[in-house]
Scaffold this active site. Structure first.
Site, PDB file in Angstrom:
ATOM      1  N   ARG A   1      48.540   9.363  48.154  1.00  0.00           N
ATOM      2  CA  ARG A   1      49.957   9.275  47.765  1.00  0.00           C
ATOM      3  C   ARG A   1      50.728   8.273  48.627  1.00  0.00           C
ATOM      4  O   ARG A   1      51.734   7.728  48.168  1.00  0.00           O
ATOM      5  CB  ARG A   1      50.610  10.653  47.836  1.00  0.00           C
ATOM      6  CG  ARG A   1      50.316  11.474  46.604  1.00  0.00           C
ATOM      7  CD  ARG A   1      51.077  12.770  46.598  1.00  0.00           C
ATOM      8  NE  ARG A   1      51.001  13.382  45.279  1.00  0.00           N
ATOM      9  CZ  ARG A   1      51.281  14.654  45.040  1.00  0.00           C
ATOM     10  NH1 ARG A   1      51.673  15.451  45.999  1.00  0.00           N
ATOM     11  NH2 ARG A   1      51.195  15.137  43.808  1.00  0.00           N
TER      12      ARG A   1
ATOM     13  N   LYS B   1      45.877  28.583  38.915  1.00  0.00           N
ATOM     14  CA  LYS B   1      47.110  29.295  38.559  1.00  0.00           C
ATOM     15  C   LYS B   1      47.309  29.397  37.043  1.00  0.00           C
ATOM     16  O   LYS B   1      47.665  28.426  36.383  1.00  0.00           O
ATOM     17  CB  LYS B   1      48.312  28.600  39.197  1.00  0.00           C
ATOM     18  CG  LYS B   1      48.324  28.743  40.704  1.00  0.00           C
ATOM     19  CD  LYS B   1      49.311  27.803  41.335  1.00  0.00           C
ATOM     20  CE  LYS B   1      48.681  26.868  42.324  1.00  0.00           C
ATOM     21  NZ  LYS B   1      48.687  25.466  42.031  1.00  0.00           N
TER      22      LYS B   1
ATOM     23  N   GLY C   1      47.490  17.307  42.182  1.00  0.00           N
ATOM     24  CA  GLY C   1      47.254  16.984  43.592  1.00  0.00           C
ATOM     25  C   GLY C   1      45.783  16.889  43.939  1.00  0.00           C
ATOM     26  O   GLY C   1      45.367  16.056  44.739  1.00  0.00           O
TER      27      GLY C   1
ATOM     28  N   GLY D   1      52.033  18.733  37.610  1.00  0.00           N
ATOM     29  CA  GLY D   1      53.107  19.331  36.810  1.00  0.00           C
ATOM     30  C   GLY D   1      53.971  18.262  36.162  1.00  0.00           C
ATOM     31  O   GLY D   1      54.331  18.363  34.985  1.00  0.00           O
TER      32      GLY D   1
HETATM   33  P1  AMP Z   1      45.403  24.499  40.735  1.00  0.00           P
HETATM   34  O1  AMP Z   1      46.330  24.115  41.860  1.00  0.00           O
HETATM   35  O2  AMP Z   1      45.887  25.638  39.917  1.00  0.00           O
HETATM   36  O3  AMP Z   1      44.981  23.302  39.909  1.00  0.00           O
HETATM   37  O4  AMP Z   1      44.087  25.061  41.431  1.00  0.00           O
HETATM   38  C1  AMP Z   1      43.242  24.276  42.222  1.00  0.00           C
HETATM   39  C2  AMP Z   1      42.407  25.195  43.079  1.00  0.00           C
HETATM   40  O5  AMP Z   1      41.705  26.105  42.248  1.00  0.00           O
HETATM   41  C3  AMP Z   1      41.357  24.474  43.890  1.00  0.00           C
HETATM   42  O6  AMP Z   1      41.724  24.471  45.231  1.00  0.00           O
HETATM   43  C4  AMP Z   1      40.094  25.288  43.643  1.00  0.00           C
HETATM   44  O7  AMP Z   1      39.398  25.598  44.839  1.00  0.00           O
HETATM   45  C5  AMP Z   1      40.587  26.545  42.977  1.00  0.00           C
HETATM   46  N1  AMP Z   1      39.571  27.134  42.097  1.00  0.00           N
HETATM   47  C6  AMP Z   1      38.930  26.534  41.104  1.00  0.00           C
HETATM   48  N2  AMP Z   1      38.018  27.344  40.557  1.00  0.00           N
HETATM   49  C7  AMP Z   1      38.077  28.498  41.212  1.00  0.00           C
HETATM   50  C8  AMP Z   1      37.370  29.752  41.117  1.00  0.00           C
HETATM   51  N3  AMP Z   1      36.410  29.903  40.229  1.00  0.00           N
HETATM   52  N4  AMP Z   1      37.732  30.754  41.945  1.00  0.00           N
HETATM   53  C9  AMP Z   1      38.696  30.552  42.848  1.00  0.00           C
HETATM   54  N5  AMP Z   1      39.398  29.403  43.015  1.00  0.00           N
HETATM   55  C10 AMP Z   1      39.085  28.389  42.210  1.00  0.00           C
END
Ligand code: AMP
Length: 399
Positions: free
Chosen positions: A43, A206, A358, A381
């Protein structure tokens, strides 16, 4: 007329900035590890074209950003001082830093910097007024700008004072070169409709954040491939329970609604059929299980090989891809294979490939395909909201 031109917003290249105090709102919300070390400076690098343009015009450059969520309080973990140091290294010149973003001290620093010099202000979010879009705070910031530039695409979906209230107080304003590039690349996905070969890959953790993405997408995409932790809430909605895998119970009904919405519109909504599982996040021992034989005492942490194979096959016919979020805990090598394999397959497509969020840069870098995607957006987002509304509060404020 290109899409950017229809926005009626000037770019920094169209503004008189010579020797002016050019206040650039950047998005230096860079990833930090648990000890607060910077893990990726993408970034920062992405703002260099705008900064260099201002330097070529001998501007007095003031850089302002947020970092993390310090909740309106001063927190040394989220200081922007290390970012000033990195900028000095990459630009090979002095970069000044001031320990506040408003007030007499900051104003004095701004008065003192000479044409061609750069000043980084302290984290905007150390001040609670930033998140409140406060006009009083914006007035304080406005005292430091002859010209206001928004180059912070990743935060332009937020009505924060430095993004939304501030530009309304400055006559000479426009977008930076990163912001312009983001708009140019993302706008190529605007106006697509079902049948155009628009596929989406959505992962991450999330559910609620991702649902807001998936819902509008159901109107335009042909296929959605789901992965990451949020897949388990969807699988739970389909009656498939995967041991200790992370499920957001209170989101199961929304997941069900999305599944029904996809069916009604003929969108091919795909879920993992097998998983890389382990006892805990820290386990290095992994096993593969399918949806049918997943044991009680394990958790799924990546998509399995059958899912990768199926998703790669299902990329056929794809002309545009929007990728948001990893397929597993890719930060750990033992849970990264699914994300990396799919990233490599997408990167080698003859298609307009866009990744946002990110984590995307770190993921694509790890997969060795960072430069093979058409565009990697600095905003997760923001990119999705831009595609939904074809503008953002931070863009509207520049008119
Ligand atoms: P987000 O910010 O919602 O895009 O989530 C990204 C994060 O989701 C990353 O840091 C991943 O480590 C986590 N993630 C992806 N798959 C899994 C999983 N199966 N269980 C737990 N965390 C996860």
């Amino acid at each position: 007329m290109s899409f950017v031109e229809t926005l009626n917003v000037k770019s920094i290249k169209e503004l008189a900035i010579r020797e002016k105090r050019v206040f650039i709102r950047t998005d230096y919300n860079i990833p930090l590890d648990n000890e607060g070390n910077i893990t990726n400076i993408n970034r920062i690098e992405r703002t260099l074209p705008t900064i260099k343009h201002a330097l070529e015009h001998n501007s007095r450059i003031i850089l302002a950003s947020h970092l993390g969520r310090p909740d309106g309080e001063r927190d040394p973990l989220y200081s922007l001082e290390p970012i000033a140091t990195i900028l000095a290294e990459v630009l090979e010149r002095d970069v000044f830093f001031f320990e506040d973003c408003v007030g007499m001290g900051a104003q004095q620093m701004v008065r003192d910097i000479k044409p061609g010099q750069i000043l980084v202000l302290e984290n905007l979010r150390f001040n609670p007024e930033e998140k409140k879009n406060s006009m009083t705070f914006a007035r304080e910031l406005a005292k430091m700008c002859d010209v206001y530039i928004n180059d912070a695409f990743g935060v332009s979906h937020r009505k924060d004072a430095s993004v939304n209230a501030l530009p309304s107080l400055v006559d000479t304003k426009g977008m930076g070169l990163l912001m312009k590039k983001e708009i140019e690349e993302l706008s190529k996905l605007i106006g697509l409709k079902r049948g155009d070969g628009f596929y989406s890959i959505i992962g991450g953790s999330k559910v609620l954040d991702k649902i807001t993405i998936i819902r509008p997408m159901l109107e335009v995409v042909d296929r959605i491939m789901i992965g990451g932790a949020m897949a388990y809430t969807f699988l739970a909605a389909k009656g498939i329970k995967l041991g200790n895998s992370k499920v957001e119970e209170d989101k199961i009904s929304i997941a069900r609604e999305i599944i029904r919405g996809a069916e009604a519109r003929g969108v091919d909504l795909l879920f993992p059929v097998d998983h890389v599982a382990a006892k805990t996040f820290d386990s290095t021992e992994t096993e593969i299980f399918s949806n049918d034989n997943f044991p009680e005492n394990m958790m799924a942490l990546d998509i399995g090989p059958e899912t990768v194979k199926m998703y790669v096959e299902k990329l056929e016919g794809c002309k545009y891809v929007l990728w948001n979020g990893p397929m597993g805990v890719f930060e750990k090598d033992q849970f990264a294979k699914g994300s990396l394999a799919l990233a490599q397959a997408v990167a080698s497509l003859d298609a307009h490939t866009v990744a946002g969020g990110g984590d995307s840069v770190s993921l694509m870098k790890k997969a060795g395909v960072k430069d093979m995607f058409t565009h990697i957006s600095t905003g997760g987002g923001a990119s999705l909201e831009f595609l939904k509304n074809n503008t953002l509060p931070g863009i509207d404020a520049l008119r």
